[in-house]
Structures are given as structure tokens and as C-alpha cells.
Design a protein around this motif. Structure first.
Motif, PDB file in Angstrom:
ATOM      1  N   ARG A  17       0.811  -1.227   0.000  1.00 35.93           N
ATOM      2  CA  ARG A  17       0.000   0.000   0.000  1.00 35.93           C
ATOM      3  C   ARG A  17       0.844   1.276   0.000  1.00 35.93           C
ATOM      4  O   ARG A  17       0.534   2.213  -0.743  1.00 35.93           O
ATOM      5  CB  ARG A  17      -0.970  -0.008   1.183  1.00 35.93           C
ATOM      6  CG  ARG A  17      -2.157  -0.910   0.923  1.00 35.93           C
ATOM      7  CD  ARG A  17      -3.330  -0.692   1.828  1.00 35.93           C
ATOM      8  NE  ARG A  17      -4.368  -1.640   1.453  1.00 35.93           N
ATOM      9  CZ  ARG A  17      -5.356  -1.364   0.606  1.00 35.93           C
ATOM     10  NH1 ARG A  17      -5.470  -0.171   0.079  1.00 35.93           N
ATOM     11  NH2 ARG A  17      -6.237  -2.284   0.300  1.00 35.93           N
ATOM     12  N   ASP A  51       0.075  -6.024  -7.018  1.00 31.43           N
ATOM     13  CA  ASP A  51      -0.747  -6.815  -6.092  1.00 31.43           C
ATOM     14  C   ASP A  51      -2.076  -6.089  -5.813  1.00 31.43           C
ATOM     15  O   ASP A  51      -2.311  -4.981  -6.317  1.00 31.43           O
ATOM     16  CB  ASP A  51       0.031  -7.156  -4.807  1.00 31.43           C
ATOM     17  CG  ASP A  51       0.275  -5.962  -3.903  1.00 31.43           C
ATOM     18  OD1 ASP A  51      -0.280  -4.878  -4.168  1.00 31.43           O
ATOM     19  OD2 ASP A  51       1.033  -6.114  -2.923  1.00 31.43           O
ATOM     20  N   PHE A  52      -2.929  -6.716  -5.035  1.00 30.42           N
ATOM     21  CA  PHE A  52      -4.274  -6.181  -4.794  1.00 30.42           C
ATOM     22  C   PHE A  52      -4.215  -4.864  -4.013  1.00 30.42           C
ATOM     23  O   PHE A  52      -4.972  -3.937  -4.295  1.00 30.42           O
ATOM     24  CB  PHE A  52      -5.135  -7.228  -4.063  1.00 30.42           C
ATOM     25  CG  PHE A  52      -5.513  -8.381  -4.949  1.00 30.42           C
ATOM     26  CD1 PHE A  52      -6.759  -8.445  -5.546  1.00 30.42           C
ATOM     27  CD2 PHE A  52      -4.614  -9.398  -5.208  1.00 30.42           C
ATOM     28  CE1 PHE A  52      -7.096  -9.502  -6.376  1.00 30.42           C
ATOM     29  CE2 PHE A  52      -4.937 -10.453  -6.040  1.00 30.42           C
ATOM     30  CZ  PHE A  52      -6.185 -10.505  -6.629  1.00 30.42           C
ATOM     31  N   SER A  53      -3.307  -4.803  -3.040  1.00 28.39           N
ATOM     32  CA  SER A  53      -3.203  -3.608  -2.205  1.00 28.39           C
ATOM     33  C   SER A  53      -2.794  -2.406  -3.044  1.00 28.39           C
ATOM     34  O   SER A  53      -3.352  -1.312  -2.918  1.00 28.39           O
ATOM     35  CB  SER A  53      -2.169  -3.826  -1.101  1.00 28.39           C
ATOM     36  OG  SER A  53      -2.527  -4.943  -0.330  1.00 28.39           O
ATOM     37  N   ASP A  56      -5.484  -1.338  -5.508  1.00 28.14           N
ATOM     38  CA  ASP A  56      -6.539  -0.572  -4.830  1.00 28.14           C
ATOM     39  C   ASP A  56      -6.080   0.873  -4.613  1.00 28.14           C
ATOM     40  O   ASP A  56      -6.831   1.810  -4.853  1.00 28.14           O
ATOM     41  CB  ASP A  56      -6.890  -1.235  -3.496  1.00 28.14           C
ATOM     42  CG  ASP A  56      -8.114  -0.589  -2.849  1.00 28.14           C
ATOM     43  OD1 ASP A  56      -9.165  -0.548  -3.509  1.00 28.14           O
ATOM     44  OD2 ASP A  56      -8.000  -0.102  -1.713  1.00 28.14           O
ATOM     45  N   GLU A  57      -4.830   1.030  -4.155  1.00 33.36           N
ATOM     46  CA  GLU A  57      -4.321   2.379  -3.858  1.00 33.36           C
ATOM     47  C   GLU A  57      -4.154   3.219  -5.120  1.00 33.36           C
ATOM     48  O   GLU A  57      -4.392   4.425  -5.097  1.00 33.36           O
ATOM     49  CB  GLU A  57      -2.972   2.292  -3.121  1.00 33.36           C
ATOM     50  CG  GLU A  57      -3.085   1.870  -1.683  1.00 33.36           C
ATOM     51  CD  GLU A  57      -3.807   2.878  -0.794  1.00 33.36           C
ATOM     52  OE1 GLU A  57      -3.840   4.076  -1.124  1.00 33.36           O
ATOM     53  OE2 GLU A  57      -4.367   2.447   0.234  1.00 33.36           O
ATOM     54  N   LYS A  61      -8.431   4.072  -6.397  1.00 34.13           N
ATOM     55  CA  LYS A  61      -8.568   5.401  -5.777  1.00 34.13           C
ATOM     56  C   LYS A  61      -8.416   6.533  -6.793  1.00 34.13           C
ATOM     57  O   LYS A  61      -9.032   7.583  -6.630  1.00 34.13           O
ATOM     58  CB  LYS A  61      -7.603   5.540  -4.596  1.00 34.13           C
ATOM     59  CG  LYS A  61      -8.051   4.647  -3.432  1.00 34.13           C
ATOM     60  CD  LYS A  61      -7.285   4.861  -2.164  1.00 34.13           C
ATOM     61  CE  LYS A  61      -7.824   3.942  -1.069  1.00 34.13           C
ATOM     62  NZ  LYS A  61      -7.007   3.984   0.141  1.00 34.13           N
ATOM     63  N   PRO A  88      -5.841  -8.553 -10.390  1.00 38.91           N
ATOM     64  CA  PRO A  88      -5.945  -7.639  -9.247  1.00 38.91           C
ATOM     65  C   PRO A  88      -6.723  -6.361  -9.568  1.00 38.91           C
ATOM     66  O   PRO A  88      -7.538  -5.915  -8.764  1.00 38.91           O
ATOM     67  CB  PRO A  88      -4.480  -7.320  -8.919  1.00 38.91           C
ATOM     68  CG  PRO A  88      -3.704  -8.456  -9.468  1.00 38.91           C
ATOM     69  CD  PRO A  88      -4.439  -8.925 -10.675  1.00 38.91           C
ATOM     70  N   VAL A  92     -10.251  -5.215  -7.671  1.00 43.28           N
ATOM     71  CA  VAL A  92     -10.377  -4.065  -6.766  1.00 43.28           C
ATOM     72  C   VAL A  92     -11.433  -3.084  -7.274  1.00 43.28           C
ATOM     73  O   VAL A  92     -12.138  -2.447  -6.483  1.00 43.28           O
ATOM     74  CB  VAL A  92      -9.032  -3.336  -6.513  1.00 43.28           C
ATOM     75  CG1 VAL A  92      -8.023  -4.268  -5.881  1.00 43.28           C
ATOM     76  CG2 VAL A  92      -8.458  -2.703  -7.768  1.00 43.28           C
ATOM     77  N   ARG A  95     -14.937  -4.563  -6.542  1.00 42.60           N
ATOM     78  CA  ARG A  95     -15.255  -4.479  -5.110  1.00 42.60           C
ATOM     79  C   ARG A  95     -15.851  -3.119  -4.756  1.00 42.60           C
ATOM     80  O   ARG A  95     -16.659  -3.001  -3.853  1.00 42.60           O
ATOM     81  CB  ARG A  95     -13.977  -4.739  -4.316  1.00 42.60           C
ATOM     82  CG  ARG A  95     -14.183  -4.672  -2.829  1.00 42.60           C
ATOM     83  CD  ARG A  95     -13.486  -5.780  -2.138  1.00 42.60           C
ATOM     84  NE  ARG A  95     -13.419  -5.562  -0.718  1.00 42.60           N
ATOM     85  CZ  ARG A  95     -13.318  -6.527   0.172  1.00 42.60           C
ATOM     86  NH1 ARG A  95     -13.302  -7.779  -0.225  1.00 42.60           N
ATOM     87  NH2 ARG A  95     -13.239  -6.270   1.446  1.00 42.60           N
ATOM     88  N   ARG A  96     -15.429  -2.067  -5.467  1.00 41.93           N
ATOM     89  CA  ARG A  96     -15.933  -0.723  -5.196  1.00 41.93           C
ATOM     90  C   ARG A  96     -17.001  -0.298  -6.198  1.00 41.93           C
ATOM     91  O   ARG A  96     -17.427   0.865  -6.180  1.00 41.93           O
ATOM     92  CB  ARG A  96     -14.781   0.276  -5.242  1.00 41.93           C
ATOM     93  CG  ARG A  96     -13.760   0.135  -4.133  1.00 41.93           C
ATOM     94  CD  ARG A  96     -12.657   1.144  -4.328  1.00 41.93           C
ATOM     95  NE  ARG A  96     -11.595   1.042  -3.330  1.00 41.93           N
ATOM     96  CZ  ARG A  96     -11.577   1.676  -2.170  1.00 41.93           C
ATOM     97  NH1 ARG A  96     -12.571   2.457  -1.836  1.00 41.93           N
ATOM     98  NH2 ARG A  96     -10.556   1.541  -1.344  1.00 41.93           N
TER      99      ARG A  96
ATOM    100  N   ILE B 152       2.159 -12.303  -5.897  1.00 42.85           N
ATOM    101  CA  ILE B 152       1.071 -11.485  -5.353  1.00 42.85           C
ATOM    102  C   ILE B 152       0.625 -12.051  -4.002  1.00 42.85           C
ATOM    103  O   ILE B 152       0.436 -11.324  -3.023  1.00 42.85           O
ATOM    104  CB  ILE B 152      -0.116 -11.421  -6.349  1.00 42.85           C
ATOM    105  CG1 ILE B 152       0.299 -10.661  -7.618  1.00 42.85           C
ATOM    106  CG2 ILE B 152      -1.347 -10.777  -5.714  1.00 42.85           C
ATOM    107  CD1 ILE B 152      -0.704 -10.726  -8.747  1.00 42.85           C
ATOM    108  N   GLU B 156       0.799 -10.145  -0.370  1.00 41.82           N
ATOM    109  CA  GLU B 156      -0.379  -9.890   0.469  1.00 41.82           C
ATOM    110  C   GLU B 156      -0.239 -10.543   1.846  1.00 41.82           C
ATOM    111  O   GLU B 156      -0.598  -9.946   2.856  1.00 41.82           O
ATOM    112  CB  GLU B 156      -1.657 -10.398  -0.219  1.00 41.82           C
ATOM    113  CG  GLU B 156      -1.982  -9.699  -1.540  1.00 41.82           C
ATOM    114  CD  GLU B 156      -2.381  -8.234  -1.381  1.00 41.82           C
ATOM    115  OE1 GLU B 156      -2.595  -7.791  -0.242  1.00 41.82           O
ATOM    116  OE2 GLU B 156      -2.454  -7.530  -2.403  1.00 41.82           O
ATOM    117  N   GLN B 238      -9.134  -7.377   0.906  1.00 41.38           N
ATOM    118  CA  GLN B 238      -9.150  -8.151  -0.336  1.00 41.38           C
ATOM    119  C   GLN B 238      -7.997  -9.136  -0.445  1.00 41.38           C
ATOM    120  O   GLN B 238      -8.096 -10.130  -1.153  1.00 41.38           O
ATOM    121  CB  GLN B 238      -9.068  -7.214  -1.541  1.00 41.38           C
ATOM    122  CG  GLN B 238     -10.222  -6.279  -1.649  1.00 41.38           C
ATOM    123  CD  GLN B 238     -10.138  -5.450  -2.914  1.00 41.38           C
ATOM    124  OE1 GLN B 238     -10.374  -5.948  -3.996  1.00 41.38           O
ATOM    125  NE2 GLN B 238      -9.792  -4.206  -2.779  1.00 41.38           N
TER     126      GLN B 238
END
Lengths: 191, 300
Positions: A17, A51-53, A56-57, A61, A88, A92, A95-96, B152, B156, B238
Motif C-alpha cells: 500500500r 498486487d491487490f493492495s 486498490d491504492e 482510488k 488484481p 479491486v 469491489r468498489r 502477489i 499480500e 481483499q
């Protein structure tokens, strides 16, 4: 309306993140500094892993920011999207309840995330035509004008197409229309 | 005066429970811990970083750096030296002497690595690519993109330590043969910390809603099955969901232990309960992931 174009080319592993926040802050600064409507282009061609984090960031966003009508108007186009980025990023966004305009490494249009099939069809048509109006779209898709207008309103609100008077412009076309890169691309090798 | 706790001869995810039970029940809990690992004859990646977790928990609880007696068995000694156990152990245990670093090239996927910061996560993820390619693709028959999916997953699961545990943690992975259980090679990935655990991490956000039903098991179910997190931000939670879904695709196994419970995705080739409670309480989270070699029909 012809937006300013801000290019960012990403090279490193986009994991964690904090890394995502750093990249997003750079793009947000470009948008804020432009002082006008901006098309931010993020090229992920050289990104080996996201990655997913981090997705998302950065992706989710930035798309949230672009679809927030109260902020300075911005549009985001992702380029160089490979198969391994899609999992990924798509996840993400879904999800939003968001969607993002993108171009694959082969230059094919990609709509990532969650969007209903009608809006997706309109978005693809605009991508292929570049710049068009409501009537030609309704004719090509064989849909009532009001339905097409509603779908276009949704796409504009989500910052997936640009409204220019009575015409609708794809982000890809806006990029080509802008000509040579301006301002100079930002190279984020080590965010 | 130290209190001596004997480490099981075969140290893996199952006997880790025995070790935790012994540490919790034997002798004065305030005394300095001495882990007697002399009779250890085999140790898995989970067991290896389990020693660090048990040592760190004792160190935090007593304020005294614990001691450890290394295994006598020369093969085990050589293995844990190759796995770079001792540099990590030196930050947990009071070691009289650090064994000389091994000159042998390790065949591990990931040697014992301490995770303290996001830079450590970057370093582990960026360093694993070539070995993951060699082991997952070349040896275990996974398709090439699996190397990225593994990276990945690794990112995580390691971030989980920093984002939710408020503590340091460790990661370690190794390929070896599960002859009796599976008759195939597997990659075993273990990640541990001794931080606040799932119940503590999710408590502020979810405990009130659960009332008296709030427990380590409830917190694990919330995070693992429903993707809930301690944050209100819908983008959070997630990572674990993504790991679970990838493991299901690969028909692998994952078990997360936290507090006095564990939750698992149990594949058809394995036995074990999806949810276990009343385990000996231990802080933080301990994650075990097993990726089996692809059989011929899965390789297409």
C-alpha cells in the motif's frame, strides 16, 4: 474540451500500500498542478507484478477521484495492461463498483471492473469511433435515443468518456488528439 | 533460573501445537525460556519460523531474551544453517555464538526472512521470481503466470504482518516431497507473527456487533470467509480473499491460526477440520500454505 495530458510510466514492482500511495500522490499532484481538466495516462507495460493492495491504492482510488464531480475534473487511462495485471485491477474495481478505461499491451480497448452490458457496448462504440454524437450511436447500436443518452450520462459521470458539447470523445481519441506528450512524461522507476 | 521446554523431535504445523502447549503449561511463565531443540530430527518451514515465534512471544512476555539449544543432528543443523535461521534467531534469542554462515547454496524457495517493513516485503517479492520460476513452473508443473500469482500471494500475506499485526514477522518457503500424505512434491509457505492477531485487529470494528460470540474463531471467519477487515474502507480485506481464491484454483491448502483457533481451506487430498477451536492460545497469526505438484491432467 481538450484536456491536458499527463503521462506516467511505471517500471517497478507495484506491491504494498505505501508504494501505491506514493504513485497515486504523484499522479494526483500532476492533476492538481495542471490547473485545468487533465487526462492522466498511466503506462503499466513494464510493471512485472501489481498486487491487490497496490491496485486498490493506485487504480481504484484514482478512478474514485476522477468520478468525484466535486473535485477538479480528471480522466484516467491505463495503458500497457497485460493479462497478469488484469486479475488484481479488475477485482479491486469490482469491489468498489467502479470501472476504468484501459488499453492492452496490444493496443486493444479494455474496460476493467464493473459496468452494465449496455454502457459497455456504448463505451466500445465510442472507442471505435473516437468522437461521436448521440444519434449515430443510437443508430449503430439500434437503441432508443433516451436509452443511449442515459448510458452516456453514466459513462460521463464515471469519467469513462469525455463530453465535448454535443459530442462524446473516447479517452484514447483525446490522447491521440493531444499530440506529442505535454507535459513531459513522469518516469516512476523507484516510487 | 531458566525453564527448559523440549522441542518435539519432528517439528511441523502439527507438533507446533505441542510446543505451544508445553511453553504455556510447563514451569514458571515469568522465567527465562530455554528451548531445547537438541533432539529435533526434522523441521518444516512452519516449524522453523515457529521456533522464532515461540521465542519472540517469550521475549515479549518475560522481557528476557530466550535461549535455544541447537539440534544435534548434523543434517538438521546443516539445513537450518542453509535456511539462514540463525541471523533471524539472533534478533530473538540470546545466542552465545552465531554459527558460521553456510557456504552451501540453498535450494529453498525463500530462506527465513524477517519482515519489519514494507521494504522487506518488496525485497522478498522481488527476490523470489527466479526461484519460483524454477520450482513452481519447472519442478511442480504450474503454468508460467503462476509465478506472478505466487508473488502477489506472498506480497499480500507478508503485508498482513505489517498492516494488522503491529509487530515483526517471518516468512519461509521450501519445496519438498510429501510421500506419505500426497505422493507428490509440494511447496510449503509459512508466515508468522506474534502481534495482535485477528481477534485483536478486527475487534474495534466488529466485536460489538458480535457481542459475546466475538472470539478468535469468529474473527478468522469474518476475515477469511467474508473479507471483513478492521478498516471501514471497502477496498480493505481483499488480500486474504485473493489468496484464498488463488489457493482454491490450485487445489492447495491454507490454514491460518490465530489466538486459540484456526481456519482452513481443506482440499480433497488432505484431512483436517476447516475450523478448529480451543487450541492453546498463542498471539498473532500463523499461516501455512501448501501448493501441491500439478498432476498431468492439471498441467494443460
Amino acid at each position: 474540451m481538450r484536456p491536458a495530458v499527463a503521462h506516467t510510466t511505471l517500471f517497478s514492482y507495484l506491491v504494498t500500500r505505501p508504494t501505491g500511495r506514493t504513485v497515486r500522490a504523484t499522479v494526483e499532484r500532476q492533476i492538481a498542478d495542471a490547473g485545468r481538466t487533465v487526462l492522466a495516462v498511466l503506462d503499466l507495460r513494464h510493471v512485472p507484478v501489481i498486487d491487490f493492495s497496490c491496485a486498490d491504492e493506485i487504480v481504484a482510488k484514482l478512478v474514485l477521484l476522477a468520478s468525484d464531480a466535486s473535485t477538479h475534473r480528471s480522466f484516467i487511462l491505463f495503458r500497457g495492461i497485460a493479462e497478469h495485471h488484469l486479475g488484481p485491477i479488475d477485482s479491486v474495481l469490482r469491489r468498489r463498483g467502479l470501472a476504468a478505461a484501459a488499453e492492452s499491451t496490444d493496443g486493444e480497448p479494455l474496460l476493467m471492473g464493473a459496468l452494465d452490458p449496455g454502457a459497455t457496448a456504448v463505451w466500445r462504440e465510442i472507442w471505435s469511433l473516437g468522437r461521436t454524437g448521440v444519434s449515430p450511436l443510437a443508430d449503430r447500436l439500434e437503441l432508443p435515443l433516451d436509452r443511449v443518452r442515459g448510458l452516456l450520462d453514466d459513462l460521463v459521470a464515471r469519467a469513462l468518456v469525455i463530453r465535448d458539447g454535443e459530442r462524446y470523445v473516447s479517452l484514447h481519441h483525446a490522447l491521440l488528439d493531444a499530440g506529442p506528450t505535454s507535459p513531459a512524461p513522469t518516469d516512476l522507476r523507484d516510487p | 533460573m531458566s525453564r527448559v521446554v523440549r522441542v518435539p523431535e519432528r517439528l511441523d504445523e502439527s507438533s507446533f501445537e505441542t510446543l505451544v502447549r508445553r511453553v504455556r503449561s510447563e514451569g514458571n511463565p515469568k522465567a527465562r525460556l530455554l528451548l531445547d531443540a537438541r533432539s529435533v530430527g526434522w523441521v518444516s518451514p512452519y516449524g522453523l519460523i515457529g521456533l522464532l515465534a515461540v521465542g519472540q512471544e517469550a521475549r515479549l512476555r518475560t522481557g528476557l531474551p530466550p535461549l535455544i539449544e541447537p539440534p544435534r543432528d548434523s543434517e538438521v543443523r546443516s539445513y537450518i544453517n542453509r535456511m539462514r535461521f540463525w541471523p533471524a534467531a539472533a534478533q530473538v534469542f540470546d545466542l552465545k555464538q552465531l554459527p558460521k554462515p553456510s557456504l552451501e547454496i540453498s535450494d529453498a524457495l525463500i530462506e527465513v526472512t524477517t519482515i519489519r517493513s514494507h521494504e522487506d516485503v518488496h525485497s522478498v517479492v522481488e527476490g523470489v521470481r527466479d526461484r519460483a520460476q524454477r520450482i513452481l513452473h519447472d519442478r511442480l508443473g504450474y503454468p508460467r503466470p503462476a509465478v506472478i500469482h505466487f508473488s502477489i500471494m506472498l506480497s499480500e500475506v507478508c503485508q498482513n504482518i505489517l498492516e494488522h499485526a503491529n509487530s515483526i514477522g517471518w516468512v519461509c518457503a521450501q519445496r519438498y516431497r510429501w510421500q506419505r500424505r500426497l505422493g507428490r512434491d509440494v511447496v510449503v509457505l509459512a508466515v508468522m507473527d506474534v502481534g495482535v492477531g485477528f481477534q485483536g485487529s478486527l475487534g474495534a470494528e466488529h466485536a460489538r456487533r458480535y457481542g459475546e460470540r466475538w472470539s478468535a474463531a469468529a474473527a478468522l471467519e469474518a476475515a477469511f470467509l467474508r473479507g471483513e477487515s478492521r478498516f471501514q474502507d471497502p477496498g480493505r480485506g481483499q488480500g486474504l480473499q485473493a489468496i484464498r481464491s488463488q489457493i482454491i484454483k490450485w487445489n492447495g491448502a491454507i490454514r491460518i491460526r490465530s489466538g486459540d483457533a484456526s481456519i482452513a481451506r481443506v482440499p480433497d487430498w488432505d484431512e483436517g477440520a476447516p475450523l478448529s477451536t480451543n487450541l492453546p492460545r498463542f498471539p498473532g497469526a500463523q499461516v501455512l500454505i501448501v501448493l501441491p505438484e500439478r498432476v498431468e491432467s492439471e498441467r494443460t
